[in-house]
Design a protein around this motif. Structure first.
Motif, PDB file in Angstrom:
ATOM      1  N   ALA A   8       2.578   5.943  -3.618  1.00 55.59           N
ATOM      2  CA  ALA A   8       3.877   6.735  -2.785  1.00 55.59           C
ATOM      3  C   ALA A   8       4.359   7.380  -4.631  1.00 55.59           C
ATOM      4  N   THR A   9       3.141   6.897  -5.243  1.00 58.18           N
ATOM      5  CA  THR A   9       3.275   6.803  -7.371  1.00 58.18           C
ATOM      6  C   THR A   9       2.596   7.653  -7.174  1.00 58.18           C
ATOM      7  N   ASP A  10       1.252   8.064  -6.212  1.00 55.88           N
ATOM      8  CA  ASP A  10       0.116   9.014  -5.845  1.00 55.88           C
ATOM      9  C   ASP A  10       0.545  10.400  -6.687  1.00 55.88           C
ATOM     10  N   SER A  34      -9.190  15.680   3.129  1.00 55.98           N
ATOM     11  CA  SER A  34      -7.576  15.886   2.280  1.00 55.98           C
ATOM     12  C   SER A  34      -7.333  15.047   1.281  1.00 55.98           C
ATOM     13  N   THR A  35      -6.581  15.895   0.389  1.00 54.80           N
ATOM     14  CA  THR A  35      -6.037  14.856  -0.740  1.00 54.80           C
ATOM     15  C   THR A  35      -6.082  13.417  -0.167  1.00 54.80           C
ATOM     16  N   VAL A  48       1.115  -1.687  -0.171  1.00 52.05           N
ATOM     17  CA  VAL A  48      -0.048   0.038   0.437  1.00 52.05           C
ATOM     18  C   VAL A  48       1.117   1.189  -0.174  1.00 52.05           C
ATOM     19  N   LEU A  49       2.151   0.660   1.216  1.00 54.80           N
ATOM     20  CA  LEU A  49       3.163   2.317   0.692  1.00 54.80           C
ATOM     21  C   LEU A  49       3.671   3.139  -0.829  1.00 54.80           C
ATOM     22  N   GLU A  50       4.220   1.562  -1.061  1.00 55.09           N
ATOM     23  CA  GLU A  50       5.115   1.241  -2.624  1.00 55.09           C
ATOM     24  C   GLU A  50       3.327   2.222  -3.428  1.00 55.09           C
ATOM     25  N   LEU A  60      -4.422   7.765  -0.221  1.00 52.23           N
ATOM     26  CA  LEU A  60      -3.518   6.501   0.237  1.00 52.23           C
ATOM     27  C   LEU A  60      -5.157   5.816   0.548  1.00 52.23           C
ATOM     28  N   VAL A  61      -6.117   5.861   1.019  1.00 49.78           N
ATOM     29  CA  VAL A  61      -7.846   5.190   0.989  1.00 49.78           C
ATOM     30  C   VAL A  61      -7.255   4.700  -0.772  1.00 49.78           C
TER      31      VAL A  61
END
Length: 310
Positions: A113-115, A258-259, A108-110, A264-265
């Motif tokens: 990070a691309t967003d 928060s965008t 999920v964190l990976e 993240l969601v």
């Protein structure tokens, strides 16, 4: 309504004694009593039944206590978020129970990070079902959490449903079976959440749980992914086909706009769908495979300014 009368009311409601509440608040009892009377007059309801020997909440008082706690938490959370936003480094705090992420945390964190809306993430490790309190108090922006949990003031998206396994010491009589039923553990489906709360109350992390199981002090149930990720001598995992599934969700404050949280969601929903589909393909027909259940509404949240409203 100002916050001070609510703080006074909560103190009296929790102590059910005006003298103790006054001491807790650092004031004398007479002005506290007058403040509660004014609050009752303003609201047009009686909040406490008073006698010479006791103080008890009325039905209206019980309702206000729940709402007042939430309102005061929201005020404190707003202040925390404002101070964090004013800091030199913008970041997002994700609350997770150690080993309670179904293997999704890193992917999920990976993905996140691309967003383009992503900001640095701090992972806050916490105990069993601590996440709702951290979210409501503004100490976290999002959380990975197993259902059910206290949803007051929170929104959530269920990510995956996993089968459960019984976790037994190798010498336990049930360890010789190829599967275990809830009845074998003296449980019914409706007892499961209470049973899990009781068995995990003393253990903050998985290592403690598995050590107690290996020593024969504990029998519990865990998501099936734990069996794959944490093989351990002296501990055996057995499927429990009649147990309700373990549901992992991502949660966030309802008022969030928060965008970064929305991104993240979205990342969590996308990873859950991908991981679940991979598990189904690799283990077709295996009841232990994680099933993706996240909806597609997260994709629209960036258009509405945050995850709180689709």
């Amino acid at each position: 309504m100002e916050s001070r009368p609510l703080r006074y009311f909560v103190a009296v409601a929790e102590e059910l004694n005006f003298a103790r509440a006054a001491e807790r608040l650092g004031i004398s009892a007479p002005p506290l009593s007058r403040a509660i009377r004014r609050l009752e007059t303003d609201l047009g309801v009686t909040l406490f039944e008073r006698t010479t020997h006791s103080v008890a909440l009325t039905r209206a008082g019980e309702v206000l206590l729940t709402e007042a706690r939430f309102a005061l938490d929201a005020l404190e959370a707003a202040g925390r978020r404002a101070r964090r936003a004013a800091g030199p480094d913008r970041k997002l705090v994700l609350a997770v129970k150690a080993d309670g992420d179904a293997g999704l945390l890193e992917p999920v964190l990976e993905r996140y990070a691309t967003d383009p809306a992503a900001v640095p993430v701090t992972v806050r490790l916490c105990g069993w079902l601590e996440q709702p309190r951290l979210l409501r108090r503004g100490e976290a922006d999002a959380a990975l959490i197993h259902e059910p949990f206290d949803r007051t003031g929170l929104d959530s998206e269920t990510l995956v449903a996993e089968a459960r396994v019984a976790v037994l010491g190798a010498a336990h009589p049930l360890a010789a079976r190829d599967h275990v039923l809830l009845a074998d553990l003296g449980l019914r489906p409706g007892d499961l959440h209470r049973f899990l709360e009781e068995t995990r109350r003393e253990d903050r992390d998985l290592a403690q749980v598995l050590t107690r199981v290996a020593l024969g002090e504990l029998v519990t149930l865990l998501p099936a992914s734990v069996a794959d990720r944490y093989p351990r001598p002296g501990v055996v995992y057995r499927p429990v086909p009649d147990a309700p599934p373990s549901l992992l969700a991502i949660a966030w404050p309802q008022q969030s706009r928060s965008t970064a949280t929305a991104a993240l969601v979205r990342a969590a929903a996308a990873v859950a769908a991908r991981e679940g589909n991979d598990a189904v393909a690799a283990r077709e027909g295996d009841d232990g495979a994680a099933q993706p259940v996240a909806s597609t509404r997260a994709r629209s949240w960036s258009l509405s300014g945050g995850p709180g409203r689709a």
